[in-house]
Write a protein that holds these residues in place. Structure first.
Motif, PDB file in Angstrom:
ATOM      1  N   CYS A  87     124.068 166.847  19.869  1.00 42.02           N
ATOM      2  CA  CYS A  87     124.052 165.679  18.870  1.00 42.02           C
ATOM      3  C   CYS A  87     122.852 165.517  18.115  1.00 42.02           C
ATOM      4  O   CYS A  87     121.832 166.109  18.375  1.00 42.02           O
ATOM      5  N   HIS A  88     122.678 164.793  17.332  1.00 39.24           N
ATOM      6  CA  HIS A  88     121.332 164.466  16.327  1.00 39.24           C
ATOM      7  C   HIS A  88     120.254 163.847  17.463  1.00 39.24           C
ATOM      8  O   HIS A  88     119.133 164.161  17.503  1.00 39.24           O
ATOM      9  N   CYS A  89     120.675 162.829  18.368  1.00 39.36           N
ATOM     10  CA  CYS A  89     119.473 162.260  19.035  1.00 39.36           C
ATOM     11  C   CYS A  89     119.002 163.100  20.348  1.00 39.36           C
ATOM     12  O   CYS A  89     118.118 162.680  21.009  1.00 39.36           O
TER      13      CYS A  89
ATOM     14  N   PHE B 242     132.285 162.174  20.467  1.00 31.22           N
ATOM     15  CA  PHE B 242     131.140 161.994  19.687  1.00 31.22           C
ATOM     16  C   PHE B 242     129.891 161.436  20.514  1.00 31.22           C
ATOM     17  O   PHE B 242     130.527 160.613  21.266  1.00 31.22           O
ATOM     18  N   CYS B 243     128.930 161.460  19.871  1.00 29.73           N
ATOM     19  CA  CYS B 243     127.680 160.821  20.680  1.00 29.73           C
ATOM     20  C   CYS B 243     127.762 159.101  20.383  1.00 29.73           C
ATOM     21  O   CYS B 243     127.641 158.949  19.185  1.00 29.73           O
ATOM     22  N   ARG B 244     127.875 158.403  21.722  1.00 27.23           N
ATOM     23  CA  ARG B 244     128.008 157.176  21.306  1.00 27.23           C
ATOM     24  C   ARG B 244     126.541 156.417  20.726  1.00 27.23           C
ATOM     25  O   ARG B 244     126.496 155.218  20.179  1.00 27.23           O
ATOM     26  N   HIS B 245     125.467 157.320  20.567  1.00 25.55           N
ATOM     27  CA  HIS B 245     124.268 156.618  20.104  1.00 25.55           C
ATOM     28  C   HIS B 245     123.831 157.011  18.648  1.00 25.55           C
ATOM     29  O   HIS B 245     123.695 156.041  17.919  1.00 25.55           O
ATOM     30  N   CYS B 246     124.058 158.369  18.284  1.00 22.38           N
ATOM     31  CA  CYS B 246     123.837 158.736  16.930  1.00 22.38           C
ATOM     32  C   CYS B 246     124.997 159.153  16.132  1.00 22.38           C
ATOM     33  O   CYS B 246     124.898 159.299  14.948  1.00 22.38           O
ATOM     34  N   GLY B 247     126.185 158.946  16.847  1.00 18.45           N
ATOM     35  CA  GLY B 247     127.463 159.053  16.080  1.00 18.45           C
ATOM     36  C   GLY B 247     127.714 160.692  15.632  1.00 18.45           C
ATOM     37  O   GLY B 247     128.978 160.872  15.123  1.00 18.45           O
TER      38      GLY B 247
HETATM   39 ZN   LIG Z   1     123.304 161.650  20.069  1.00 13.62          ZN
END
Ligand SMILES: [Zn+2]
Length: 141
Positions: A9-11, A77-82
């Motif tokens: 994911c992004h984060c 999906f990542c719950r932090h960065c979406g």
């Molecule tokens: Zn993330």
């Protein structure tokens, strides 16, 4: 030929590896979910995606208006960065015949831009429930 790629994911909370053949067709669809997430999916088997970290960081979304029975499509999906990473689905029809993953090719890390640019794309008219036909407009997908 399948190769193993890293994805995340992004984060950075979620990391995985995926076995995918980038010469096999991918899909872009105009259904309500794929359009809003700009989902670029490639279908792979249930053994082809392996989570390396972030199980607790993965959210699970199921469309409330899905035509499919509940539990049959899980968007992860990542719950932090979406960032949308992959979906796990169950379809009792060919070519799936059971559980499968849809990998979001956009979440892969160690793949050359030129290799991504060469991935064949099939455009699906999912909004009309005709995944076997391209929509009238597809360049925005
Ligand atoms: Zn993330």
């Amino acid at each position: 030929m399948k190769k193993t790629y890293k994805g995340s994911c992004h984060c950075g909370a979620v990391h995985f590896e995926a076995d995918v053949d980038l010469a096999s067709p991918s899909q872009r669809c105009n259904c309500t979910y794929c359009r809003k997430t700009r989902y670029w999916k490639s279908f792979v088997g249930t053994d082809d995606i392996r989570l390396l970290s972030g199980e607790a960081d993965l959210a699970d979304y199921r469309a409330p208006d899905s035509q499919w029975p509940e539990d049959h499509i899980h968007h992860r999906f990542c719950r932090h960065c979406g960032v949308q990473l992959f979906s796990k689905g169950y379809l009792d029809m060919a070519p799936f015949n059971g559980w499968f993953y849809a990998l979001n090719l956009a979440s892969l890390d160690n793949v050359d831009e030129a290799d991504l640019a060469a991935v064949p794309i099939i455009y699906e008219n999912g909004i009309a429930d005709r995944q076997d036909q391209p929509p009238v407009h597809s360049t925005y997908l």
